[in-house]
Design a protein around this motif. Structure first.
Motif, PDB file in Angstrom:
ATOM      1  N   UNK A  12      27.136 -28.651  42.428  1.00 64.06           N
ATOM      2  CA  UNK A  12      26.690 -27.266  42.274  1.00 64.06           C
ATOM      3  C   UNK A  12      26.931 -26.425  43.525  1.00 64.06           C
ATOM      4  N   UNK A  13      27.350 -27.094  44.591  1.00 61.20           N
ATOM      5  CA  UNK A  13      27.574 -26.339  45.816  1.00 61.20           C
ATOM      6  C   UNK A  13      28.818 -25.472  45.680  1.00 61.20           C
ATOM      7  N   UNK A  14      28.797 -24.337  46.346  1.00 59.60           N
ATOM      8  CA  UNK A  14      29.985 -23.489  46.285  1.00 59.60           C
ATOM      9  C   UNK A  14      30.562 -23.288  47.680  1.00 59.60           C
ATOM     10  N   UNK A  15      31.817 -22.976  47.736  1.00 62.50           N
ATOM     11  CA  UNK A  15      32.480 -22.801  49.026  1.00 62.50           C
ATOM     12  C   UNK A  15      32.098 -21.466  49.644  1.00 62.50           C
ATOM     13  N   UNK A  16      31.797 -21.469  50.909  1.00 62.09           N
ATOM     14  CA  UNK A  16      31.523 -20.230  51.623  1.00 62.09           C
ATOM     15  C   UNK A  16      32.824 -19.625  52.126  1.00 62.09           C
ATOM     16  N   UNK A  17      32.802 -18.320  52.352  1.00 64.37           N
ATOM     17  CA  UNK A  17      33.993 -17.675  52.924  1.00 64.37           C
ATOM     18  C   UNK A  17      34.162 -18.153  54.360  1.00 64.37           C
ATOM     19  N   UNK A  18      35.379 -18.374  54.753  1.00 58.63           N
ATOM     20  CA  UNK A  18      35.604 -18.863  56.110  1.00 58.63           C
ATOM     21  C   UNK A  18      36.555 -17.940  56.853  1.00 58.63           C
ATOM     22  N   UNK A  48      30.307 -35.662  69.895  1.00 58.03           N
ATOM     23  CA  UNK A  48      31.559 -35.496  69.149  1.00 58.03           C
ATOM     24  C   UNK A  48      31.324 -35.425  67.637  1.00 58.03           C
ATOM     25  N   UNK A  49      31.932 -34.422  66.986  1.00 63.02           N
ATOM     26  CA  UNK A  49      31.885 -34.303  65.530  1.00 63.02           C
ATOM     27  C   UNK A  49      33.041 -35.101  64.940  1.00 63.02           C
ATOM     28  N   UNK A  50      32.768 -35.843  63.845  1.00 59.89           N
ATOM     29  CA  UNK A  50      33.814 -36.486  63.069  1.00 59.89           C
ATOM     30  C   UNK A  50      33.970 -35.754  61.746  1.00 59.89           C
ATOM     31  N   UNK A  51      35.179 -35.721  61.171  1.00 65.01           N
ATOM     32  CA  UNK A  51      35.359 -35.005  59.897  1.00 65.01           C
ATOM     33  C   UNK A  51      36.426 -35.659  59.050  1.00 65.01           C
ATOM     34  N   UNK A  52      36.291 -35.420  57.746  1.00 63.54           N
ATOM     35  CA  UNK A  52      37.284 -35.874  56.774  1.00 63.54           C
ATOM     36  C   UNK A  52      37.456 -34.756  55.753  1.00 63.54           C
ATOM     37  N   UNK A  53      38.695 -34.393  55.455  1.00 62.64           N
ATOM     38  CA  UNK A  53      38.926 -33.409  54.398  1.00 62.64           C
ATOM     39  C   UNK A  53      39.852 -34.023  53.352  1.00 62.64           C
ATOM     40  N   UNK A  54      39.588 -33.660  52.100  1.00 65.76           N
ATOM     41  CA  UNK A  54      40.445 -34.039  50.989  1.00 65.76           C
ATOM     42  C   UNK A  54      40.383 -32.909  49.984  1.00 65.76           C
ATOM     43  N   UNK A  55      41.126 -33.007  48.917  1.00 72.11           N
ATOM     44  CA  UNK A  55      41.104 -31.949  47.904  1.00 72.11           C
ATOM     45  C   UNK A  55      39.679 -31.729  47.420  1.00 72.11           C
ATOM     46  N   UNK A  56      39.088 -30.594  47.734  1.00 73.11           N
ATOM     47  CA  UNK A  56      37.779 -30.251  47.182  1.00 73.11           C
ATOM     48  C   UNK A  56      36.574 -30.756  47.941  1.00 73.11           C
ATOM     49  N   UNK A  57      36.760 -31.482  49.041  1.00 74.41           N
ATOM     50  CA  UNK A  57      35.584 -31.999  49.751  1.00 74.41           C
ATOM     51  C   UNK A  57      35.795 -32.025  51.266  1.00 74.41           C
ATOM     52  N   UNK A  80      41.292 -28.137  55.228  1.00 74.28           N
ATOM     53  CA  UNK A  80      40.873 -28.424  53.861  1.00 74.28           C
ATOM     54  C   UNK A  80      39.663 -27.589  53.533  1.00 74.28           C
ATOM     55  N   UNK A  81      39.284 -27.598  52.248  1.00 80.91           N
ATOM     56  CA  UNK A  81      38.164 -26.760  51.858  1.00 80.91           C
ATOM     57  C   UNK A  81      37.275 -27.478  50.858  1.00 80.91           C
ATOM     58  N   UNK A  82      36.106 -26.925  50.588  1.00 79.05           N
ATOM     59  CA  UNK A  82      35.136 -27.495  49.662  1.00 79.05           C
ATOM     60  C   UNK A  82      35.652 -27.491  48.245  1.00 79.05           C
ATOM     61  N   UNK A  83      34.834 -27.382  47.218  1.00 73.99           N
ATOM     62  CA  UNK A  83      33.433 -26.945  47.306  1.00 73.99           C
ATOM     63  C   UNK A  83      32.445 -28.045  47.720  1.00 73.99           C
ATOM     64  N   UNK A  84      32.806 -29.312  47.690  1.00 78.13           N
ATOM     65  CA  UNK A  84      31.831 -30.353  48.060  1.00 78.13           C
ATOM     66  C   UNK A  84      31.796 -30.482  49.572  1.00 78.13           C
ATOM     67  N   UNK A  85      30.626 -30.269  50.155  1.00 80.42           N
ATOM     68  CA  UNK A  85      30.507 -30.323  51.615  1.00 80.42           C
ATOM     69  C   UNK A  85      29.292 -31.165  51.994  1.00 80.42           C
ATOM     70  N   UNK A  86      29.536 -32.169  52.816  1.00 79.23           N
ATOM     71  CA  UNK A  86      28.481 -33.100  53.216  1.00 79.23           C
ATOM     72  C   UNK A  86      28.450 -33.203  54.733  1.00 79.23           C
TER      73      UNK A  86
END
Ligand SMILES: [Zn+2]
Length: 299
Positions: A12-18, A48-57, A80-86
């Protein structure tokens, strides 16, 4: 919230404008570093921040402070972009959770070990900084795992170590693990006894995690001696294990020989660990020895 509710909420989360912040382009070097398989790290100020992006998350580990968090949530859209963001918090310390509110307002769901929200709340009360906090809405006792793209992300708690709420976050297919502050790479660590730290538990944890890794596993560390950096192999974990073992052994021998707390904590370096950096009194061998003394003399 159980795991199913969590996954439903993610949907249900939506992507914010960036918007990529202007000042980032004036930096000599981007704070974003790509590692492999869509996993990277980000460093401006704090752990240090770690990150992973994939299609939609987007999956992130730790949030530094509000300003770097803003730079991160704006800049990550280039990868990469959301809408799933954790957002995972590796533990509660302010240089790893201080940007949580920025992430929450950008639509991220926050996950951490079950002890993290209370520890974070107490620390915020003590520093009169409660209004700037956002807390994990999903917590777990031992392990939390989900799939995103072709990656399986698993957060694991191995018992009290740097605090009583530490997690290691594994990106299993990339074979990368974020250690939070379980490795201060060649720096005297902060051992948060008030936050439930246990040195002997920390030693066991590093041995266990090194045993779960292989020779290709890449680790991201919360902090590092500039000469050694904030990534490394399982050898770096075993080096920190050896340091902590030596710390306890030195203290144990001092107590057995009848030395006072003051005599034991007067030592400022070990010949066996010449690379360890002390950026401040807060991160120093005397501080580490004092925690070891408390741990070994508690009844
Ligand atoms: Zn920490």
């Amino acid at each position: 919230m159980n795991r199913l509710d969590f996954l439903k909420n993610l949907g249900m989360l939506s992507a914010g404008a960036t918007i990529f912040p202007k000042y980032l382009s004036t930096l000599a070097k981007s704070p974003f570093t790509e590692l492999r398989n869509g996993v990277g790290m980000f460093s401006l100020q704090g752990g240090t921040i770690g990150w992973y992006t994939t299609d939609g998350a987007i999956v992130v580990v730790d949030s530094q402070f509000p300003d770097p968090a803003r730079a991160f949530v704006d800049g990550i859209s280039a990868f990469g972009n959301g809408p799933h963001k954790v957002l995972f918090n590796s533990h509660h310390h302010g240089d790893h959770t201080g940007g949580n509110l920025v992430f929450e307002q950008d639509g991220y769901s926050i996950i951490a070990h079950a002890n993290v929200p209370d520890l974070q709340r107490t620390a915020a009360q003590n520093s009169d900084n409660e209004e700037n906090q956002a807390y994990a809405s999903t917590t777990f006792a031992d392990q939390f795992s989900f799939d995103a793209g072709d990656e399986t992300i698993t957060a694991k708690h191995y018992g009290p170590a740097h605090t009583k709420g530490d997690s290691v976050i594994w990106f299993e297919n990339a074979n990368i693990a974020h250690m939070g502050d379980l490795v201060f790479n060649r720096i005297y660590p902060f051992i948060d006894r008030n936050g439930g730290a246990i040195i002997s538990g920390w030693i066991n944890l590093l041995e266990t995690v090194a045993g779960e890794a292989d020779s290709e596993t890449l680790f991201i560390f919360g902090h590092g001696n500039p000469e050694f950096g904030v990534t490394g192999s399982r050898e770096s974990l075993l080096h920190k294990r050896d340091f902590l073992s030596h710390l306890l052994e030195y203290t144990r021998e001092g107590i057995a020989a009848g030395k006072s707390r003051e005599e034991i904590t007067a030592r400022t370096s070990f010949d066996e660990f010449p690379d360890h950096l002390s950026p401040s009194d807060f991160l120093s061998l005397p501080r580490n020895l004092d925690v070891a003394w408390l741990e070994l003399t508690e009844s």
